[in-house]
Each structure stands twice: as C-alpha cells, then as structure tokens.
Write a protein that holds these residues in place. Structure first.
Motif, PDB file in Angstrom:
ATOM      1  N   UNK A 260      -9.193   4.599  -6.567  1.00 11.05           N
ATOM      2  CA  UNK A 260      -8.390   5.102  -7.688  1.00 11.05           C
ATOM      3  C   UNK A 260      -8.762   4.391  -8.978  1.00 11.05           C
ATOM      4  N   UNK A 261      -8.957   3.093  -8.884  1.00  8.14           N
ATOM      5  CA  UNK A 261      -9.327   2.331 -10.074  1.00  8.14           C
ATOM      6  C   UNK A 261     -10.653   2.821 -10.638  1.00  8.14           C
ATOM      7  N   UNK A 262     -11.611   3.095  -9.756  1.00 11.96           N
ATOM      8  CA  UNK A 262     -12.926   3.541 -10.195  1.00 11.96           C
ATOM      9  C   UNK A 262     -12.887   4.949 -10.781  1.00 11.96           C
ATOM     10  N   UNK A 263     -12.143   5.861 -10.137  1.00 12.80           N
ATOM     11  CA  UNK A 263     -12.165   7.272 -10.528  1.00 12.80           C
ATOM     12  C   UNK A 263     -11.225   7.591 -11.694  1.00 12.80           C
ATOM     13  N   UNK A 264     -10.100   6.875 -11.786  1.00 10.98           N
ATOM     14  CA  UNK A 264      -9.107   7.184 -12.823  1.00 10.98           C
ATOM     15  C   UNK A 264      -9.104   6.181 -13.967  1.00 10.98           C
ATOM     16  N   UNK A 265      -9.661   5.006 -13.724  1.00  9.28           N
ATOM     17  CA  UNK A 265      -9.593   3.953 -14.735  1.00  9.28           C
ATOM     18  C   UNK A 265      -8.291   3.186 -14.712  1.00  9.28           C
ATOM     19  N   UNK A 266      -7.442   3.462 -13.710  1.00  8.50           N
ATOM     20  CA  UNK A 266      -6.138   2.801 -13.609  1.00  8.50           C
ATOM     21  C   UNK A 266      -6.046   1.973 -12.337  1.00  8.50           C
ATOM     22  N   UNK A 267      -5.615   0.731 -12.460  1.00  2.60           N
ATOM     23  CA  UNK A 267      -5.249  -0.055 -11.290  1.00  2.60           C
ATOM     24  C   UNK A 267      -3.840   0.369 -10.890  1.00  2.60           C
ATOM     25  N   UNK A 268      -3.639   0.886  -9.664  1.00  3.07           N
ATOM     26  CA  UNK A 268      -2.309   1.365  -9.284  1.00  3.07           C
ATOM     27  C   UNK A 268      -1.253   0.262  -9.321  1.00  3.07           C
ATOM     28  N   UNK A 269      -0.049   0.645  -9.664  1.00  2.32           N
ATOM     29  CA  UNK A 269       1.112  -0.238  -9.574  1.00  2.32           C
ATOM     30  C   UNK A 269       1.679  -0.100  -8.168  1.00  2.32           C
ATOM     31  N   UNK A 270       1.834  -1.219  -7.474  1.00  2.00           N
ATOM     32  CA  UNK A 270       2.444  -1.201  -6.145  1.00  2.00           C
ATOM     33  C   UNK A 270       3.808  -1.867  -6.217  1.00  2.00           C
ATOM     34  N   UNK A 271       4.722  -1.348  -5.412  1.00  2.00           N
ATOM     35  CA  UNK A 271       6.066  -1.901  -5.414  1.00  2.00           C
ATOM     36  C   UNK A 271       6.619  -1.892  -4.000  1.00  2.00           C
ATOM     37  N   UNK A 272       7.738  -2.588  -3.810  1.00  2.00           N
ATOM     38  CA  UNK A 272       8.346  -2.732  -2.485  1.00  2.00           C
ATOM     39  C   UNK A 272       9.836  -2.474  -2.572  1.00  2.00           C
ATOM     40  N   UNK A 273      10.363  -1.784  -1.571  1.00  2.00           N
ATOM     41  CA  UNK A 273      11.796  -1.546  -1.547  1.00  2.00           C
ATOM     42  C   UNK A 273      12.249  -1.026  -0.198  1.00  2.00           C
ATOM     43  N   UNK A 274      13.502  -0.655  -0.136  1.00  2.00           N
ATOM     44  CA  UNK A 274      14.099  -0.121   1.091  1.00  2.00           C
ATOM     45  C   UNK A 274      15.321   0.703   0.719  1.00  2.00           C
ATOM     46  N   UNK A 275      15.827   1.452   1.665  1.00  2.00           N
ATOM     47  CA  UNK A 275      17.039   2.226   1.415  1.00  2.00           C
ATOM     48  C   UNK A 275      18.203   1.295   1.069  1.00  2.00           C
ATOM     49  N   UNK A 276      18.279   0.167   1.758  1.00  2.00           N
ATOM     50  CA  UNK A 276      19.397  -0.752   1.575  1.00  2.00           C
ATOM     51  C   UNK A 276      19.340  -1.539   0.270  1.00  2.00           C
ATOM     52  N   UNK A 277      18.157  -1.807  -0.234  1.00  5.85           N
ATOM     53  CA  UNK A 277      18.028  -2.666  -1.417  1.00  5.85           C
ATOM     54  C   UNK A 277      17.400  -1.964  -2.606  1.00  5.85           C
ATOM     55  N   UNK A 278      17.006  -0.704  -2.448  1.00  4.21           N
ATOM     56  CA  UNK A 278      16.261   0.034  -3.468  1.00  4.21           C
ATOM     57  C   UNK A 278      14.972  -0.740  -3.776  1.00  4.21           C
ATOM     58  N   UNK A 279      14.442  -0.660  -4.979  1.00  7.37           N
ATOM     59  CA  UNK A 279      13.179  -1.339  -5.282  1.00  7.37           C
ATOM     60  C   UNK A 279      13.485  -2.730  -5.824  1.00  7.37           C
ATOM     61  N   UNK A 280      12.859  -3.728  -5.213  1.00  5.25           N
ATOM     62  CA  UNK A 280      13.154  -5.110  -5.591  1.00  5.25           C
ATOM     63  C   UNK A 280      11.937  -5.886  -6.076  1.00  5.25           C
ATOM     64  N   UNK A 281      10.738  -5.443  -5.711  1.00 12.01           N
ATOM     65  CA  UNK A 281       9.501  -6.118  -6.114  1.00 12.01           C
ATOM     66  C   UNK A 281       8.546  -5.099  -6.707  1.00 12.01           C
TER      67      UNK A 281
END
Length: 466
Positions: A260-281
């Motif tokens: 993705x970085x090579x083809x789009x020029x964007x480094x993807x944003x990654x995140x972490x979460x769960x149903x119980x805590x929503x997105x936390x990282x």
C-alpha cells in the motif's frame, strides 16, 4: 450533543450538506437526516430497546440516528447471523420491536417501519451522557454472544480522541464498505461522521473499484480489503489522492502495509480496539507508522502489561504481557451477565483485554494476539503467534497464514502453521528459523486451501484447533 453535526438549529440556519450520507443508492442531506430520523424518534420514543437489522441501507442509518435522538437503546443485529444466534440476541437483549428492515423470521416481534420521506421537526432534549446508546453483541467465540453496554459518553470520547489522532475534520470524506453491526463500520464510520460533520460514503461491498471511485480523503478497511486493494494497482493508485488509509479489526500483514505504501504513497494507519473498549490505541496522522505496530494510547487511555507472575512487563519491545487498560471509552458491563462483567476487570479497575502485547521504549504497542489462542507456550518459551505469522507472510510463496499452538506431550504446545499458498513445508520451517529464534519455528506446516474467517475477516483459530 452526540451527533453534533445534526444540531437542528444549525441545520435550519443553513449548516447543511446536500450529500452528508451516501449509501445503497440513497443520498441524504443533513436536513434529510434530521427530519427523517426525528420522525423515527417519534415512532420509537419511550421504548426500552429495539432491534435494528444492520444492513448497509438508508433505513439503517435513519433507524440508528432516530434511536440516538430519542434516547432509545438499539441492538444492531447482523443480517447474516444464524437463526439460533439471532433468537439469543433478541431474547437476551429484551428488544421490543424491529425498527426498519426485519428478517423473514422476525422472532414474533412487532415491526416499526422506517419511512425515508417522512419528516418531523420536533426538538428532543439531549439524553444523559451516561445513558446506554446501544447494546452490541460480541462474536460469541467463547460461548453465546454477550451484550456489551455502550454509553453515549464512551462513543463521544472515542470519536473525539480519534479526531485528534487522525486530524479528522468536517472537510473529510470518509469512505468504507464495512458492516454496520460492528464498532469499525457503525461507531467509527457512521456515528463518527455524524459527530464530526464530514461526508460519509458507504460503498456497499468493499471492492477495490468501489473504493477507487468514491473519491474519499479518509478510508477505513480491514486487512482483507486492503490486501485486495494492494493487488489492484489501478485502484491503489486512485487512493493516492486520499489523506489517510486506516486499517483495523485484525492485524495488517506487513507485506500488505508495504505494498500500500508503494502503490498509494501512504503508510497505513493501524489501530487497536474491541467491542468492550472501542478504539484505544492508534498510530497518528502526524506520527510514526510502523508496520505491525498499532501505535500509542489515545487521549485519556492508560495501558499496562502484566506478566504471568503479576509484575508489570518491561517496555523493551520483547517482553510479552497481558494487555490491560483504563479508558473513558470502556463499556458499562455485559447485559444480564454480572459474573462475566466482574471477570473482565482486575480488582483495581483495570480492564482485561484478553490480548497479549509488547510495548517499546517509545510507548508503541504491538499486539501479539489473543491470550487464549495466540500466546503459545512451547518448550518453556512464550511465543506470540503474530510474530511467526508476520515472518511467514514475508515469504513469497505464502498468501495467508494462521499460527496456533496444538497439544504436544513433549513441548506442552507445538507451533503449527496453517498456510495458504504454493509453498514447501520444510522450506517454510527453515525460513522462520533463520529469521527468528529457533524455538519460534513451526514444528509443523499444514497447507490448506483457505482459512476460516468471520464477517469482519478475522481468522477463527478455534476452528483450526479442533
């Protein structure tokens, strides 16, 4: 106000967008959303709880928005869920009616239709921030699905923290084709857009062509979506005009990150979460984006790693611990399950995520996997399945992989890799031994045609451990 962009006074004063929401061929302005959703609110006002068949349609958007205006908790029900699981969700939640679409087997509940062209301009007071907004059911991988009580306060806190981390603004056009019965598609995608005030486009199926044609600045996808985009050079190139590509709900393979970085020029944003805590990282729009790492705690979130002996793990990028957290985005418990709610928290109030992780000196987090299936204890060593999977995905003959620990009389658990691809098992074992410590190599590689996945694209490892 939770849905800040739908403030009736502001919309009436001209703060309107003619295409605030595009979904399933329908185009809704902010005025449409306020008028039609308020009409829905009038029809369900006073109800205890209603079920919403969460198809990607305008009816679902208005049903959800109407419930939030009226302060009526809703239960998003997956449209492809089995009969037995749907019956459990309806019975356990105490839903009093279907709002909007309904399945052929409605479980005997009355039906309240959503009228797309009805309008009401009644003014409702904002419900308490502590009120339950929805009851979202878990995937049920460890038993019957549990109803997670999610408050209005938690939703607002999460969206606002993500807006800060991603520089998410009303100028964005957010695009995704994800289900509207999970946190990623419903809370982040739809409700996030209605709070921030950006345009929202749902592509239906999340195809590379659909993403390329949407003209968005902010894209959400799961790894399966991004791997398909990365395999379509023309579609990927079309996303070069975007601002952020966000991946979540499962680990993004490092090769896909790099493609993705090579083809789009964007480094993807990654995140972490769960149903119980929503997105936390999350990694940040203005910060480091490192493949395989899910970033830093969002504003208001605290994390800690707890070792098996109860000590706090070192932040050395190597020591694996049980990830626990405190956050304003946390759920208010499991519906009808005080026992499960109590088990989810430490006595001092920290939430047990059930995930194993490592943290580096800068505070960046990497998720090793679920403690129940991804933390393998082999020959006295603790091995994270995710680390082995990342290495195997770097081999050109591997398309997909899932690593699990299976019972072994000598080792306790032996590391077994299920691989999709035109690969040689012995070659893959040697490849991992060259890249990682010898004890982390698979003792067995099984070549398979496909891996079992759920609706969000996550591999169901329990199926591989039978």
């Amino acid at each position: 106000m939770l849905l800040a962009s739908l403030n009736p006074a502001a919309v009436a004063a001209g703060a309107d967008i003619g295409d605030a929401v595009r979904i399933d061929g329908a185009v809704l302005s902010r005025s449409d959303l306020v008028g039609a959703a308020t009409s829905v609110a009038e029809r369900v006002g006073g109800a205890g709880r209603v079920a919403v068949l969460a198809t990607p349609t305008a009816a679902t958007v208005l049903a959800v928005t109407g419930c939030l205006i009226a302060g009526v908790p809703f239960v998003p029900v997956p449209p492809d869920v089995g009969v037995a699981e749907r019956a459990h969700i309806l019975t356990d939640s105490g839903a009093q009616a279907w709002l909007g679409e309904r399945p052929a087997d409605s479980g005997g509940l009355p039906h309240v239709p959503v009228r797309l062209h009805a309008r009401s301009w009644h003014r409702y007071g904002e419900p308490s921030w502590d009120a339950t907004a929805m009851v979202m059911y878990t995937s049920g991988t460890t038993g019957l699905p549990k109803g997670v009580l999610i408050s209005r306060r938690a939703i607002a806190a999460d969206i606002d923290a993500l807006a800060q981390a991603w520089q998410w603004s009303p100028d964005d056009t957010l695009v995704h084709g994800l289900p509207l019965f999970h946190v990623h598609g419903l809370i982040l995608g739809l409700l996030g857009s209605l709070r921030i005030g950006n345009r929202f486009v749902h592509t239906g199926k999340p195809t590379p062509a659909g993403y390329a044609a949407a003209g968005g600045s902010l894209y959400f996808g799961v790894p399966t979506v991004w791997s398909r985009v990365a395999a379509d050079a023309d579609a990927a190139a079309a996303l070069s005009c975007a601002r952020l590509l966000v991946s979540g709900s499962a680990p993004l393979p490092v090769p896909v990150f790099n493609q993705l970085a090579e083809l789009t020029g964007h480094l993807p944003v990654e995140r972490y979460g769960s149903t119980e805590a929503l997105i936390t990282l999350s990694t940040r729009s203005d910060g480091e984006r490192r493949p395989g790492w899910v970033g830093l705690p969002l504003t208001g979130v605290q994390t800690r790693l707890v070792c098996e002996d109860g000590s706090i793990a070192e932040h050395d990028a190597e020591t694996i611990g049980s990830l626990q957290l405190k956050a304003p985005t946390l759920f208010d418990g499991y519906l009808n399950r005080p026992d499960a709610t109590a088990e989810a928290f430490e006595p001092d109030g920290w939430y047990r995520t059930g995930d194993a992780a490592v943290i580096d000196h800068a505070g960046m987090h990497r998720i090793v996997g679920r403690e129940s299936v991804d933390l393998i204890k082999s020959g006295g060593f603790r091995v994270g399945a995710g680390e082995v999977e990342t290495v195997l995905l770097g081999h050109p003959a591997v398309d997909e992989v899932a690593v699990v620990g299976l019972p072994d009389d000598d080792l306790g658990q032996r590391i077994v890799a299920f691989v999709v691809g035109d690969a040689n098992a012995d070659e893959l074992i040697a490849y991992v031994a060259e890249q990682l410590s010898t004890h982390k190599r698979p003792r067995e590689v099984r070549l398979v045609d496909s891996l079992p996945r759920n609706a969000m694209g996550k591999v169901v490892k329990k199926e591989l451990m039978k």
